[in-house]
Design an enzyme around this catalytic site. Structure first.
Site, PDB file in Angstrom:
ATOM      1  N   VAL A  46      23.610 -28.392   0.492  1.00 16.64           N
ATOM      2  CA  VAL A  46      22.972 -27.298   1.237  1.00 16.64           C
ATOM      3  C   VAL A  46      22.922 -27.634   2.726  1.00 16.64           C
ATOM      4  CG1 VAL A  46      20.854 -25.939   1.506  1.00 16.64           C
ATOM      5  CG2 VAL A  46      21.622 -26.610  -0.779  1.00 16.64           C
ATOM      6  N   THR A  95      18.112 -36.352  -5.364  1.00 15.26           N
ATOM      7  CA  THR A  95      18.551 -35.342  -6.343  1.00 15.26           C
ATOM      8  C   THR A  95      19.244 -35.937  -7.579  1.00 15.26           C
ATOM      9  OG1 THR A  95      20.591 -35.065  -5.097  1.00 15.26           O
ATOM     10  CG2 THR A  95      18.835 -33.483  -4.642  1.00 15.26           C
ATOM     11  N   TYR A 134      12.346 -36.427 -11.829  1.00 13.70           N
ATOM     12  CA  TYR A 134      12.768 -35.643 -10.661  1.00 13.70           C
ATOM     13  C   TYR A 134      11.880 -34.404 -10.510  1.00 13.70           C
ATOM     14  CZ  TYR A 134      15.718 -32.199  -8.191  1.00 13.70           C
ATOM     15  OH  TYR A 134      16.187 -31.224  -7.345  1.00 13.70           O
ATOM     16  N   LYS A 164       9.334 -33.475  -7.425  1.00 10.90           N
ATOM     17  CA  LYS A 164       9.535 -32.253  -6.619  1.00 10.90           C
ATOM     18  C   LYS A 164       8.277 -31.378  -6.666  1.00 10.90           C
ATOM     19  CE  LYS A 164      12.845 -30.946  -4.772  1.00 10.90           C
ATOM     20  NZ  LYS A 164      13.314 -31.138  -3.371  1.00 10.90           N
TER      21      LYS A 164
END
Ligand SMILES: NC(=O)c1ccc[n+]([C@@H]2O[C@H](COP(=O)([O-])OP(=O)(O)OC[C@H]3O[C@@H](n4cnc5c(N)ncnc54)[C@H](OP(=O)(O)O)[C@@H]3O)[C@@H](O)[C@H]2O)c1
Length: 294
Positions: free
Chosen positions: A12, A61, A124, A128
């Site tokens: 991104v 990630t 993960y 987050k």
């Protein structure tokens, strides 16, 4: 308008470098310029830039590796966003932070809205979610953009893997019990820039008044198997494919350290309603991505 972009080399971030450039003075960093796992370095670095907008697609990630490196994942995904939020608030800036469909457990059996209660099932996702909460607790102007199944044709992503397999193997097996919204990183970067352009000159106030969590992913949903089949269908070099059969598989056929949610598709109506912008269907984006990048 001065924009600080973190994670500039990621799927991104690399697209955001291009889409944000026309909007103002862009300072773009990745781990080489600022290591987000070192919280104590972040404040001074951000203050040296004096940004109006901080955009953070940087993240740990590696979903499977996070199971054995929880502290590092937590530092990057939870602690760093907290410090960024504090610095943004102190500077009168807005923070645009990216999050994930993996904050959900996938058991709902239908697309998730922002009002659904998160319940992550892997490290993960936990880190987050913690990052989201800390940004919200700081309470400055912020947008948390939850997206899902991000891919880029310039990275080792699911579509590029599928194309590689299809050119090497006659039979490929893809899981069909994972469903979400494939999201082209370029479309995500385009819509983020459009959002800033739409915010006008007083971007901090405009976005600040709309602070909150938003789902932003390719419209519609697909299983990994449906996604893979669409990649093969849109491939402009189909003559190079030697694959003859694409078989459905189950997640348990490919054991991984981290569990994945079964259906973590995101409903993106709130973003469309509040900002008057939305991503095209996942299939339309995929068609453009596959055709353009090959
Ligand atoms: N990829 C997906 O399927 C997916 C799905 C849902 C949500 N999201 C979210 O969307 C956002 C963008 O994802 P993406 O796919 O663009 O991720 P990505 O390609 O992995 O990019 C993340 C960037 O952050 C950098 N980074 C990692 N650790 C760092 C550190 N300690 N300090 C500074 N930078 C660091 C990475 O550098 P290295 O490459 O050197 O590690 C990379 O350039 C993330 O918030 C992610 O959680 C992604």
């Amino acid at each position: 308008m001065r924009i600080l972009l973190l994670g500039k080399d990621g799927q991104v971030g690399s697209e955001l470098q291009r889409t944000l450039a026309p909007l103002g003075e862009l300072v773009a960093w990745d781990i080489g310029e600022l290591n987000l796992s070192q919280a104590k370095l972040i404040g001074e670095a951000v203050r040296s830039v004096q940004p109006d907008i901080i955009i953070n697609p940087a993240a740990y990630t590696a979903v499977d590796r996070a199971e054995s490196e929880p502290d590092l994942a937590r530092a990057v995904n939870a602690e760093a966003p907290g410090v960024l939020a504090e610095e943004a608030q102190r500077l009168g800036a807005v923070l645009i932070h990216f999050s994930t469909d993996y904050v959900f457990d996938g058991a709902k059996g239908a697309p998730y809205t922002e009002d659904d209660v998160p319940n992550p099932i892997n490290t993960y996702g936990h880190t987050k979610l913690e990052g989201e909460k800390v940004v919200q607790q700081v309470g400055g102007p912020h947008l948390i953009l939850r997206t899902s199944w991000v891919y880029s044709m310039r990275f080792d992503s699911f579509p590029t893997k599928v194309l590689r397999w299809a050119r090497k193997q006659q039979v490929i097996r893809i899981v069909e019990d994972q469903v979400s919204c494939p999201t082209w990183s370029r479309m995500l970067a385009e819509i983020t820039a459009l959002l800033l352009a739409k915010a006008g000159t007083d971007v901090v106030t405009w976005l600040g008044e709309r602070s909150g969590v938003y789902h932003l992913a390719g419209e519609g949903s697909a299983s990994r198997l449906e996604w893979a089949k669409a990649v093969l269908r849109f491939d402009p070099r189909r003559e190079e494919q030697i694959v003859e059969e694409v078989h459905p598989a189950r997640s348990e056929d490919f054991p991984t350290p981290a569990r994945r949610p079964e259906c973590s598709a995101l409903k993106c109506d709130r973003f469309r309603r509040v900002f008057g912008l939305g991503l095209p269907t996942w299939e339309e984006s995929l068609r453009l991505a596959v055709e353009e990048e090959l």
